[in-house]
Write a protein that holds these residues in place. Structure first.
Motif, PDB file in Angstrom:
ATOM      1  N   ASP A 160      25.908 -37.638   8.896  1.00 33.68           N
ATOM      2  CA  ASP A 160      24.456 -37.551   8.713  1.00 33.68           C
ATOM      3  C   ASP A 160      23.794 -36.621   9.728  1.00 33.68           C
ATOM      4  O   ASP A 160      22.579 -36.588   9.841  1.00 33.68           O
ATOM      5  CB  ASP A 160      23.820 -38.941   8.769  1.00 33.68           C
ATOM      6  CG  ASP A 160      24.045 -39.646  10.097  1.00 33.68           C
ATOM      7  OD1 ASP A 160      25.002 -39.302  10.815  1.00 33.68           O
ATOM      8  OD2 ASP A 160      23.252 -40.548  10.416  1.00 33.68           O
ATOM      9  N   LYS A 220      19.315 -34.468  12.197  1.00 33.92           N
ATOM     10  CA  LYS A 220      19.805 -35.649  11.508  1.00 33.92           C
ATOM     11  C   LYS A 220      19.220 -35.698  10.095  1.00 33.92           C
ATOM     12  O   LYS A 220      18.024 -35.556   9.900  1.00 33.92           O
ATOM     13  CB  LYS A 220      19.430 -36.910  12.278  1.00 33.92           C
ATOM     14  CG  LYS A 220      20.097 -38.141  11.738  1.00 33.92           C
ATOM     15  CD  LYS A 220      19.912 -39.331  12.645  1.00 33.92           C
ATOM     16  CE  LYS A 220      20.746 -40.467  12.124  1.00 33.92           C
ATOM     17  NZ  LYS A 220      20.134 -41.732  12.112  1.00 33.92           N
ATOM     18  N   MET A 237      19.074 -40.960   5.894  1.00 36.97           N
ATOM     19  CA  MET A 237      20.133 -41.791   5.323  1.00 36.97           C
ATOM     20  C   MET A 237      19.576 -43.190   5.135  1.00 36.97           C
ATOM     21  O   MET A 237      18.849 -43.687   5.995  1.00 36.97           O
ATOM     22  CB  MET A 237      21.344 -41.816   6.255  1.00 36.97           C
ATOM     23  CG  MET A 237      22.547 -42.485   5.666  1.00 36.97           C
ATOM     24  SD  MET A 237      23.988 -42.228   6.696  1.00 36.97           S
ATOM     25  CE  MET A 237      24.331 -43.914   7.144  1.00 36.97           C
ATOM     26  N   SER A 265      25.701 -46.037   1.386  1.00 38.68           N
ATOM     27  CA  SER A 265      24.449 -45.371   1.729  1.00 38.68           C
ATOM     28  C   SER A 265      24.217 -44.130   0.877  1.00 38.68           C
ATOM     29  O   SER A 265      25.147 -43.586   0.295  1.00 38.68           O
ATOM     30  CB  SER A 265      24.467 -44.925   3.201  1.00 38.68           C
ATOM     31  OG  SER A 265      24.571 -46.013   4.058  1.00 38.68           O
ATOM     32  N   THR A 298      22.614 -40.226   1.361  1.00 41.18           N
ATOM     33  CA  THR A 298      22.324 -39.227   2.385  1.00 41.18           C
ATOM     34  C   THR A 298      21.525 -38.101   1.760  1.00 41.18           C
ATOM     35  O   THR A 298      21.798 -37.692   0.622  1.00 41.18           O
ATOM     36  CB  THR A 298      23.636 -38.645   2.970  1.00 41.18           C
ATOM     37  OG1 THR A 298      24.452 -39.719   3.409  1.00 41.18           O
ATOM     38  CG2 THR A 298      23.357 -37.715   4.130  1.00 41.18           C
ATOM     39  N   GLU A 299      20.562 -37.594   2.514  1.00 40.36           N
ATOM     40  CA  GLU A 299      19.739 -36.482   2.051  1.00 40.36           C
ATOM     41  C   GLU A 299      20.585 -35.219   1.917  1.00 40.36           C
ATOM     42  O   GLU A 299      21.455 -34.942   2.745  1.00 40.36           O
ATOM     43  CB  GLU A 299      18.613 -36.248   3.057  1.00 40.36           C
ATOM     44  CG  GLU A 299      17.637 -35.178   2.677  1.00 40.36           C
ATOM     45  CD  GLU A 299      16.558 -34.987   3.731  1.00 40.36           C
ATOM     46  OE1 GLU A 299      15.507 -34.441   3.377  1.00 40.36           O
ATOM     47  OE2 GLU A 299      16.769 -35.375   4.899  1.00 40.36           O
ATOM     48  N   PHE A 340      18.818 -36.896  -2.789  1.00 37.62           N
ATOM     49  CA  PHE A 340      19.825 -37.756  -2.183  1.00 37.62           C
ATOM     50  C   PHE A 340      21.092 -37.817  -3.011  1.00 37.62           C
ATOM     51  O   PHE A 340      21.067 -37.625  -4.222  1.00 37.62           O
ATOM     52  CB  PHE A 340      19.263 -39.169  -1.985  1.00 37.62           C
ATOM     53  CG  PHE A 340      18.275 -39.247  -0.868  1.00 37.62           C
ATOM     54  CD1 PHE A 340      18.678 -39.597   0.405  1.00 37.62           C
ATOM     55  CD2 PHE A 340      16.944 -38.931  -1.085  1.00 37.62           C
ATOM     56  CE1 PHE A 340      17.777 -39.642   1.445  1.00 37.62           C
ATOM     57  CE2 PHE A 340      16.026 -38.972  -0.052  1.00 37.62           C
ATOM     58  CZ  PHE A 340      16.447 -39.327   1.218  1.00 37.62           C
ATOM     59  N   SER A 397      26.535 -41.140   0.155  1.00 37.87           N
ATOM     60  CA  SER A 397      27.120 -40.661   1.404  1.00 37.87           C
ATOM     61  C   SER A 397      28.639 -40.778   1.341  1.00 37.87           C
ATOM     62  O   SER A 397      29.170 -41.519   0.511  1.00 37.87           O
ATOM     63  CB  SER A 397      26.579 -41.465   2.592  1.00 37.87           C
ATOM     64  OG  SER A 397      27.092 -42.777   2.553  1.00 37.87           O
TER      65      SER A 397
END
Length: 181
Positions: free
Chosen positions: A17, A24, A27, A88, A90-91, A97, A100
């Motif tokens: 992340d 960062k 997330m 999760s 994650t962007e 998104f 992850s």
């Protein structure tokens, strides 16, 4: 895996992340996305993860297959700790998104008597989960919108490979290494 001077082991992993420039990425775990909080991270079933994925991820059809693979892998390695906080989103660089990378992948049965699934109801709502686990995985994929051809291919690819459990047995496992489906 590295070892300190005194011989104690330590596990080092690269954060997924954080970008190369140190920024960062956003997330969010599935417990937060589902408004569950930490007290409810083990309640429910895995179909709910796919519903959240569909709500928050534009590339849901692609990411759903990835999530299916992770769930099947967790089952096969006896990861009884695959709860809502261990999944999760994650962007991406585009600001949307995606799922992850998988994390906290471990065989929890090496250390404790554990269930096959971390979530209390398993893969599906209780009224849908009366069949064998293999059939439940197929039903889960179907309800998640994964085509029959794709989930059969994924299932075959993951379950047809053999994995040696010898290292697990050397670590003191009670023979509860990898499941055979």
């Amino acid at each position: 895996m590295v070892f300190f001077k005194n011989g104690d082991p330590a596990y080092i992993t690269k954060r997924f992340d954080v970008q190369e420039d140190g920024i960062k990425l956003a997330m969010e775990d599935f417990a937060s996305l589902g408004g569950r909080g930490t007290d409810f991270k083990y309640t429910g079933n895995y179909l709910a993860l796919f519903k959240l994925l569909k709500t928050y991820v534009p590339a849901n059809p692609i990411e759903a297959i990835k999530l299916f693979k992770v769930l099947l892998f967790n089952y096969l390695i006896s990861n009884g700790d695959a709860h809502y906080k261990n999944f999760s989103l994650t962007e991406t660089s585009l600001g949307d998104f995606k799922l992850s990378p998988a994390y906290d992948l471990l065989n929890s049965k090496i250390h404790i008597e554990d269930r096959d699934f971390a979530l209390e109801n398993g893969l599906l709502p209780l009224n849908e989960s009366k069949s064998k686990v293999t059939e439940q995985f197929f039903k889960l994929a179907e309800l998640a919108g994964i085509s029959k051809k794709q989930y059969e291919k994924t299932f075959k690819n993951i379950t047809s490979n053999t994995v040696s459990t010898e290292p697990l047995l050397c670590m003191g496992s009670k023979g509860q290494g990898v499941k055979k489906v």
